[in-house]
Design a protein around this motif. Structure first.
Motif, mmCIF file in Angstrom:
data_model
loop_
_atom_site.group_PDB
_atom_site.id
_atom_site.type_symbol
_atom_site.label_atom_id
_atom_site.label_comp_id
_atom_site.label_asym_id
_atom_site.label_seq_id
_atom_site.Cartn_x
_atom_site.Cartn_y
_atom_site.Cartn_z
ATOM 1 N N LYS A 55 0.836 -1.213 0.000
ATOM 2 C CA LYS A 55 0.000 0.000 0.000
ATOM 3 C C LYS A 55 0.869 1.261 0.000
ATOM 4 O O LYS A 55 0.361 2.367 0.137
ATOM 5 C CB LYS A 55 -0.919 -0.010 1.226
ATOM 6 N N PHE A 56 2.183 1.069 -0.153
ATOM 7 C CA PHE A 56 3.091 2.225 -0.103
ATOM 8 C C PHE A 56 4.082 2.234 -1.249
ATOM 9 O O PHE A 56 4.504 1.191 -1.719
ATOM 10 C CB PHE A 56 3.908 2.199 1.205
ATOM 11 N N ASN A 57 4.472 3.437 -1.639
ATOM 12 C CA ASN A 57 5.656 3.657 -2.454
ATOM 13 C C ASN A 57 6.697 4.293 -1.558
ATOM 14 O O ASN A 57 6.419 4.641 -0.416
ATOM 15 C CB ASN A 57 5.345 4.624 -3.607
ATOM 16 N N ASP B 105 9.819 1.833 -7.729
ATOM 17 C CA ASP B 105 8.584 1.350 -7.101
ATOM 18 C C ASP B 105 7.836 0.431 -8.066
ATOM 19 O O ASP B 105 8.177 0.336 -9.246
ATOM 20 C CB ASP B 105 7.671 2.541 -6.761
ATOM 21 N N GLY B 106 6.800 -0.209 -7.546
ATOM 22 C CA GLY B 106 5.841 -0.957 -8.383
ATOM 23 C C GLY B 106 6.479 -2.037 -9.221
ATOM 24 O O GLY B 106 7.382 -2.748 -8.775
ATOM 25 N N ARG C 218 7.766 6.509 3.502
ATOM 26 C CA ARG C 218 6.876 5.858 2.545
ATOM 27 C C ARG C 218 5.733 6.815 2.233
ATOM 28 O O ARG C 218 5.440 7.713 3.032
ATOM 29 C CB ARG C 218 6.271 4.569 3.138
ATOM 30 N N ARG C 219 5.073 6.631 1.095
ATOM 31 C CA ARG C 219 3.848 7.405 0.788
ATOM 32 C C ARG C 219 2.734 6.423 0.434
ATOM 33 O O ARG C 219 2.937 5.537 -0.415
ATOM 34 C CB ARG C 219 4.109 8.372 -0.374
ATOM 35 N N VAL D 253 -0.243 4.718 -1.277
ATOM 36 C CA VAL D 253 -0.812 4.832 -2.629
ATOM 37 C C VAL D 253 -2.320 4.613 -2.588
ATOM 38 O O VAL D 253 -3.018 4.805 -3.582
ATOM 39 C CB VAL D 253 -0.161 3.842 -3.631
ATOM 40 N N THR D 254 -2.816 4.193 -1.425
ATOM 41 C CA THR D 254 -4.241 3.949 -1.282
ATOM 42 C C THR D 254 -4.649 4.249 0.170
ATOM 43 O O THR D 254 -3.801 4.169 1.065
ATOM 44 C CB THR D 254 -4.550 2.475 -1.646
ATOM 45 N N GLU E 218 -4.954 8.258 1.469
ATOM 46 C CA GLU E 218 -4.108 8.180 0.269
ATOM 47 C C GLU E 218 -3.149 9.372 0.273
ATOM 48 O O GLU E 218 -3.520 10.481 0.686
ATOM 49 C CB GLU E 218 -5.004 8.224 -0.977
ATOM 50 N N ASP E 219 -1.919 9.145 -0.155
ATOM 51 C CA ASP E 219 -0.882 10.187 -0.219
ATOM 52 C C ASP E 219 -0.312 10.591 1.137
ATOM 53 O O ASP E 219 0.483 11.536 1.206
ATOM 54 C CB ASP E 219 -1.396 11.455 -0.919
#
Ligand code: HEM
Length: 437
Positions: A70-72, A92-93, A318-319, A321-322, A333-334
């Protein structure tokens, strides 16, 4: 099932915005936030972005392990990106997943054990230098410089194998040397790193036409891997990963060894226990292989305790993403998450007498709550080089400590410099004498 909105709590925190980053003021701010508001603090950035500073081991563990997807990577990594491109630390991802899968085999224990002889030779090179220093009139060793130089040589040999001598070092000059000589990671260093890219590219091109005969170096390993579609790394990807491994691979271990020498020199009782362990477990002239290194349990405790007090990666982010909820905590989110191994490791409630150096904390019969020791992070984005760095650090100490006695030159405690990594703000100089054989 997530709790209804009415059961969600909002963590306490200051009403005014707080700017947090990899700088010394942020450590002061994080410690103040923790002592005023506790282990989960809501912070707002000067740009109005919501953030959470989390210093609660169990929550950190769950975020990094169970909820990692749930994080980038979060704020601050843009700066690292300027230096490392889109290598494993910052990507990421799907890009990160593909790279991690392709790089992971180079870091299997079996593969890393092939590097031990080379690592040991790098340590033995220091023995020659330290003998000269111990016999000189000054009898002083700059351990910061020594560990940086040794760490850089070691990681470059691990990456480039024979090409380190054949193509990287020319006329005795190492074009990567500025990395260990210049502690700043400012724009000048970023530009110097860019210049290295053409040199690395030349080595990659040579390897494409004439593969290396060694089967152990990281470049060989990385060039031999393909993803699920059968596609290998292209030149730009390889360059980013090589620069990433160079920078991530030497600064952190070299920094830890720097602090370890200081702590051992100022704690003779720890030093004598280390020496007893060597005497008991290492026959004179024995080959230092992985089995032998694995038996050095007290040395492992000393290194774990060094990493508790001086975690090189002292703050990471971390940020989300959801949006999601964890127990009664809503994470929008964010939202930016701030995690500081340094604050966590020095919070009295988690570690009594937290500022004292005491390797017994990590004695084999002691168990720790998950998430309480965090020098290498946790979960799928945990450090890839953890085992590599312990091999390197153990070899360095096991080679040098039985031969040389180091003592501090004054009672002054070295200060920390907090940037992307935690280092000593000045080089640590120690008195050096040979041990009687
Ligand atoms: C004492 C030594 C070291 C420490 C304390 C350390 C610490 C860390 C930490 C905390 C992270 C995670 C950062 C985050 O989650 O934002 C990390 C990631 C990483 N480290 Fe290390 N590191 C060390 C040595 C090494 C070495 C020797 C290498 C390579 C040879 C290495 C390669 C990496 C890589 C590639 C990643 C990114 C992993 C990923 O995201 O998949 N590290 N390291």
């Amino acid at each position: 099932m997530s709790p209804s909105d009415s059961t969600l709590t909002s963590p306490p925190g200051p009403a005014e915005p707080v700017a947090l980053g990899v700088d010394p003021q942020s450590l002061v701010k994080l410690r103040a936030l923790q002592s005023e508001y506790g282990d989960v603090v809501a912070v707002k950035s000067p740009k109005g972005r919501q953030g959470l500073f989390i210093n609660q081991p169990d929550l950190i563990h769950r975020l990094l392990v169970k909820h990692h997807d749930k994080f980038n990577k979060g704020p601050g990594f843009e700066r690292v990106k300027m230096l490392l491109g889109n290598g494993l630390i910052v990507s990421d991802g799907t890009t990160w997943r593909r790279s991690r899968r392709m790089i992971q085999p180079a870091f299997s224990r079996k593969q890393l054990h092939k590097l031990i002889d080379m690592m040991h030779k790098c340590c033995l090179n220091r023995v020659e230098r330290w003998e000269r220093l111990a016999q000189s009139q000054e009898q002083t060793v700059d351990v910061t410089r020594e560990m940086n130089d040794a760490g850089l040589e070691l990681i470059l040999r691990a990456i480039f194998g024979d090409d380190y001598d054949n193509s990287i070092v020319t006329d005795g000059k190492n074009p990567f040397a500025f990395l260990s000589e210049d502690a700043t990671r400012d724009l000048r260093v970023v530009l110097q790193v860019r210049e290295l890219r053409s040199l690395i590219l030349k080595v990659i091109e040579q390897r494409r036409t004439q593969p290396s005969s060694s089967d152990y170096d990281f470049l060989t390993m990385l060039m031999g891997q393909t993803d699920k579609e059968g596609v290998g790394f292209n030149d730009k990807e390889l360059l980013d990963e090589i620069i990433t491994l160079t920078v991530a691979g030497y600064e952190t271990s070299a920094g830890t060894l720097n602090w370890a020498w200081h702590l051992i020199a100022t704690h003779p009782e720890v030093e004598s226990q280390l020496l007893s362990e060597f005497e008991e477990k290492i026959e004179p002239d024995a080959e230092l292989d992985s089995n032998l290194l694995a038996t050095l349990s007290y040395m492992q405790q000393v290194l774990d305790e060094t990493l508790r007090l001086y975690p090189p990666v002292w703050l990471f982010t971390r940020r989300a993403v959801t949006a999601f909820t964890l127990d009664d905590l809503a994470i929008g989110e964010d939202t930016d998450i701030y995690i500081s191994p340094l604050v966590l490791h020095t919070t009295e409630a988690h570690w009594p007498n937290a500022r004292d150096f005491d390797p017994e904390r990590y004695a084999p019969d002691k168990t720790h709550q998950v998430g309480l020791s965090l020098p290498f992070s946790l979960g799928p984005r945990r450090c890839l080089g953890e085992y590599f760095s312990f091999l390197e650090m153990k070899l360095m100490l096991a080679t040098l400590l039985p031969r040389f006695k180091l003592r501090p030159q004054s009672d002054t405690r070295p200060e920390c410099e907090l940037g992307i990594n935690l280092r000593s703000s000045d080089a640590i100089h120690l008195n050096i004498t040979p041990r009687a054989t």
